[in-house]
Design a protein around this motif. Structure first.
Motif, PDB file in Angstrom:
ATOM      1  N   ASP A  11       0.853  -1.195   0.000  1.00 56.84           N
ATOM      2  CA  ASP A  11       0.000   0.000   0.000  1.00 56.84           C
ATOM      3  C   ASP A  11       0.885   1.239   0.000  1.00 56.84           C
ATOM      4  N   THR A  12       0.497   2.229  -0.776  1.00 55.29           N
ATOM      5  CA  THR A  12       1.267   3.470  -0.861  1.00 55.29           C
ATOM      6  C   THR A  12       0.576   4.562  -0.053  1.00 55.29           C
ATOM      7  N   ILE A  13       1.263   5.642   0.141  1.00 53.64           N
ATOM      8  CA  ILE A  13       0.718   6.776   0.892  1.00 53.64           C
ATOM      9  C   ILE A  13      -0.518   7.342   0.201  1.00 53.64           C
ATOM     10  N   SER A  14      -0.522   7.303  -1.128  1.00 52.78           N
ATOM     11  CA  SER A  14      -1.645   7.866  -1.880  1.00 52.78           C
ATOM     12  C   SER A  14      -2.897   6.989  -1.817  1.00 52.78           C
ATOM     13  N   GLY A  15      -2.800   5.818  -1.193  1.00 46.89           N
ATOM     14  CA  GLY A  15      -3.955   4.944  -1.089  1.00 46.89           C
ATOM     15  C   GLY A  15      -4.011   3.878  -2.164  1.00 46.89           C
ATOM     16  N   ARG A  16      -3.061   3.876  -3.076  1.00 48.08           N
ATOM     17  CA  ARG A  16      -3.001   2.848  -4.113  1.00 48.08           C
ATOM     18  C   ARG A  16      -2.369   1.574  -3.550  1.00 48.08           C
ATOM     19  N   THR A  31      -0.108  -1.803  -4.772  1.00 45.44           N
ATOM     20  CA  THR A  31       0.725  -2.357  -5.829  1.00 45.44           C
ATOM     21  C   THR A  31       0.923  -3.842  -5.557  1.00 45.44           C
TER      22      THR A  31
END
Length: 87
Positions: free
Chosen positions: A52-57, A59
């Motif tokens: 999970d990325t900071i932007s909410g995406r 991968t």
């Protein structure tokens, strides 16, 4: 004291130089390779990793593959192999 330390060091080095192999009487090289490959595949526990990325995406990462050594050993024993020692 130095003698004991040197003796312990040499014992560890010698123990580390030995490798173990799976053996079975009357097995051909091709059968050994096939059995080993089959048992590795059966004992491989793969799982997908999601990051999970900071932007909410999210991968999806490449599958992580781990060998379950006890399951591999059990599979080889079930096929009639025993662990031997090769110097």
């Amino acid at each position: 004291m130095k003698t004991w330390a040197m003796l312990l060091f040499l014992l560890i080095v010698v123990a580390g130089c030995q490798s173990t192999a799976w053996e079975r009487r009357g097995v051909t090289s091709a059968q050994l390779v096939s059995d080993t490959s089959d048992c590795r595949e059966a004992a491989r526990g793969g799982r997908l990793e999601v990051q999970d990325t900071i932007s909410g995406r999210s991968t999806l990462l490449l599958p992580v593959s781990e060998l379950d050594r006890p399951a591999f050993a059990a599979c080889m024993r079930q096929r009639g192999y025993v662990r031997g020692s090769i110097d």
